[in-house]
Design a protein around this motif. Structure first.
Motif, PDB file in Angstrom:
ATOM      1  N   UNK A  43      13.136  53.137  63.468  1.00 50.85           N
ATOM      2  CA  UNK A  43      13.747  52.229  64.442  1.00 50.85           C
ATOM      3  C   UNK A  43      14.313  51.025  63.696  1.00 50.85           C
ATOM      4  N   UNK A  44      15.624  50.879  63.737  1.00 53.35           N
ATOM      5  CA  UNK A  44      16.313  49.800  63.032  1.00 53.35           C
ATOM      6  C   UNK A  44      17.195  49.022  64.011  1.00 53.35           C
ATOM      7  N   UNK A  45      17.406  47.772  63.705  1.00 53.02           N
ATOM      8  CA  UNK A  45      18.261  46.925  64.523  1.00 53.02           C
ATOM      9  C   UNK A  45      19.702  47.047  64.031  1.00 53.02           C
ATOM     10  N   UNK A  46      20.611  47.460  64.937  1.00 54.87           N
ATOM     11  CA  UNK A  46      22.010  47.582  64.554  1.00 54.87           C
ATOM     12  C   UNK A  46      22.665  46.222  64.371  1.00 54.87           C
ATOM     13  N   UNK A  47      22.188  45.220  65.073  1.00 58.11           N
ATOM     14  CA  UNK A  47      22.725  43.869  64.964  1.00 58.11           C
ATOM     15  C   UNK A  47      21.581  42.907  64.663  1.00 58.11           C
ATOM     16  N   UNK A  48      21.920  41.785  64.097  1.00 55.76           N
ATOM     17  CA  UNK A  48      20.921  40.768  63.794  1.00 55.76           C
ATOM     18  C   UNK A  48      20.801  39.742  64.905  1.00 55.76           C
TER      19      UNK A  48
END
Length: 471
Positions: free
Chosen positions: A67-72
């Motif tokens: 699970x990764x964040x596409x935006x900061x």
């Protein structure tokens, strides 16, 4: 003094006479009995056996998602299940990143879309007007051509003048030039429409990207599973593509294990392909054995640096209680072997020989072919060995020609009734004297002497004492 000398002489003569009598006696000899060894035996029976290969492996999940964040941005909201070991279902909300920047970017792109749409509509209207102007110019050019034709006709009849014809030709030429200009205007209007269409397509792409960026500020679970390696909480800041958790499906498990090259060769079919052999996975958890069934699905593409053998993977059907990362025992069912026998490993010597018992209860060595070793047992080829009585446990005392007393498993040994015999007075006296002079405890001496004084004495006791007296 004389009496003392006489007594000494008499004592010396007595000792000399006793020594000579002792030396003159013939040595006693007792019959020697062949020693027998009791051995556990079994009857070799050919059968069909499915060998079992035991290895060790590690459980893995077939579905694992980073699970990764596409935006900061800053995490505004987070689900209560976003914790280590939290169970989530497909589509469940996990966290939301502050969408202010994404919403502002989306608003700007929507404004650009409106501008592009307006530009396209303006270009389409300009094209329509240009087409109308072209139609008017062509109509005017047609009238000029008609006027030129009349002037030529009048000049041919001698009524018109040359100047009138030239004026008509100039007017027709101007009308044709006007038609060409209107056509150029229409081409420009069509190019403007193409440019406006292209710009609208670009801003629509930007709009879709902005909408996707806004949607990616909210992250949901892709499938049912359990969260691990959670590193984020509400109020924290994440960067683009930062890993903040892993989603693991604990029900879709497989086991990875490594076998030797020879073991791998036994799992191949005649065409050289890996068979989907059944496997049993066991986990010893504090004395509670968890087991699951599965089948081999694939093998590793390469051996790997510093590795040997082959890495195989087996899919597990249902594994309640198992978790990825468990170190488990894997038992693989190999193809069945026909006309073989299962024996204890102690029955086969290092020289690949069995000890069999013949009709005279004597040992005879027989060579065998060991096909598999399974823990404390071995599987041997039983061709030509059916019905043989085999010694189950070999020892250095056993060898070819030695007489044994076979003991078969599952059959209680019958208690042999001791044979009672009668002793003559001399034999009984010799035995009692031997026991009395022996180095045995007093209670043992008393017990054996009591037995020897009976009318009937056990032949086994007599033979044992006489064998010791003759040694």
């Amino acid at each position: 003094m004389s009496m003392t000398l006489v007594l000494l002489a008499w004592a010396g003569n007595t000792v000399r006479t006793a020594v000579e009598a002792r030396l003159g006696q013939e040595p006693r000899s007792f019959p020697q009995r062949e020693r027998e060894f009791s051995v556990n035996v079994l009857t070799l029976t050919p059968q069909t056996i499915v060998p079992e290969l035991t290895v060790y492996g590690e459980l893995r999940s077939q579905r694992m998602l980073d699970l990764r964040s596409a935006t900061g941005g800053i995490v505004r909201d987070a689900s209560a299940a976003l914790v280590e070991g939290g169970a989530v279902s497909a589509g469940q909300f996990l966290l939301r990143i502050d969408p202010v920047e994404a919403e502002a970017a989306l608003a700007r792109i929507r404004a650009d879309v409106q501008d592009a749409q307006a530009e396209l509509r303006d270009a389409e209207r300009a094209l329509v007007l240009g087409q109308d102007e072209l139609a008017a110019a062509r109509a005017q050019a047609a009238l000029r051509d008609q006027a030129l034709a009349r002037a030529d006709d009048l000049q041919a009849r001698g009524v018109g003048t040359t100047a009138a014809v030239e004026d008509a030709e100039l007017a027709a030429s101007s009308a044709a030039a006007s038609v060409l200009t209107r056509r150029q205007s229409i081409a420009s209007a069509e190019a403007r429409i193409d440019q406006a269409t292209t710009r609208l397509a670009r801003v629509q792409i930007d709009l879709a990207e902005a909408e996707r960026n806004l949607a990616e500020t909210e992250i949901s679970a892709a499938f049912d599973g359990t969260l691990s390696d959670v590193t984020i909480s509400p109020g924290g800041r994440v960067t683009a593509n930062e890993l903040f958790a892993r989603l693991v499906d604990p029900t879709a498990l497989e086991v990875a294990f490594r076998v030797s090259t020879s073991q791998y060769a036994r799992l191949l079919d005649p065409a050289g392909n890996l068979t989907d052999a059944p496997v049993t996975v066991a986990l010893d958890a504090s004395g509670v054995n968890l087991t699951a069934l599965g089948r081999i699905t694939r093998e590793g593409a390469s051996v790997g640096t510093g590795q040997t053998g082959r890495q195989l993977f087996a899919q597990i059907d249902s594994a309640p209680g198992f978790r990825p990362g468990d170190f488990v025992t894997v038992r693989i069912a190999e193809p069945a072997l026909d006309n073989v026998a299962l024996l204890p490993a102690t029955a086969v010597g290092s020289d690949q020989m069995l000890l069999t018992v013949d009709e005279g209860d004597r040992l005879q060595p027989v060579p065998v072919d060991v096909l598999r070793r399974q823990g404390d047992d071995v599987i041997i080829a039983a061709a030509g060995l059916a019905g043989l009585t085999v010694v189950m446990e070999r020892s250095p005392l056993l060898g070819a020609g030695i007489k044994v007393r076979p003991i078969r498993p599952g059959v209680l040994a019958e208690q042999a009734v001791p044979q009672m015999i009668s002793l003559d007075a001399d034999r009984r006296a010799r035995l009692i004297a031997y026991v009395s002079e022996g180095r045995m405890p007093d209670d043992v001496k008393a017990r054996i002497i009591a037995q020897l004084e009976q009318d009937q004495v056990s032949s086994e006791t007599v033979e044992r004492l006489e064998s010791r007296m003759g040694s």
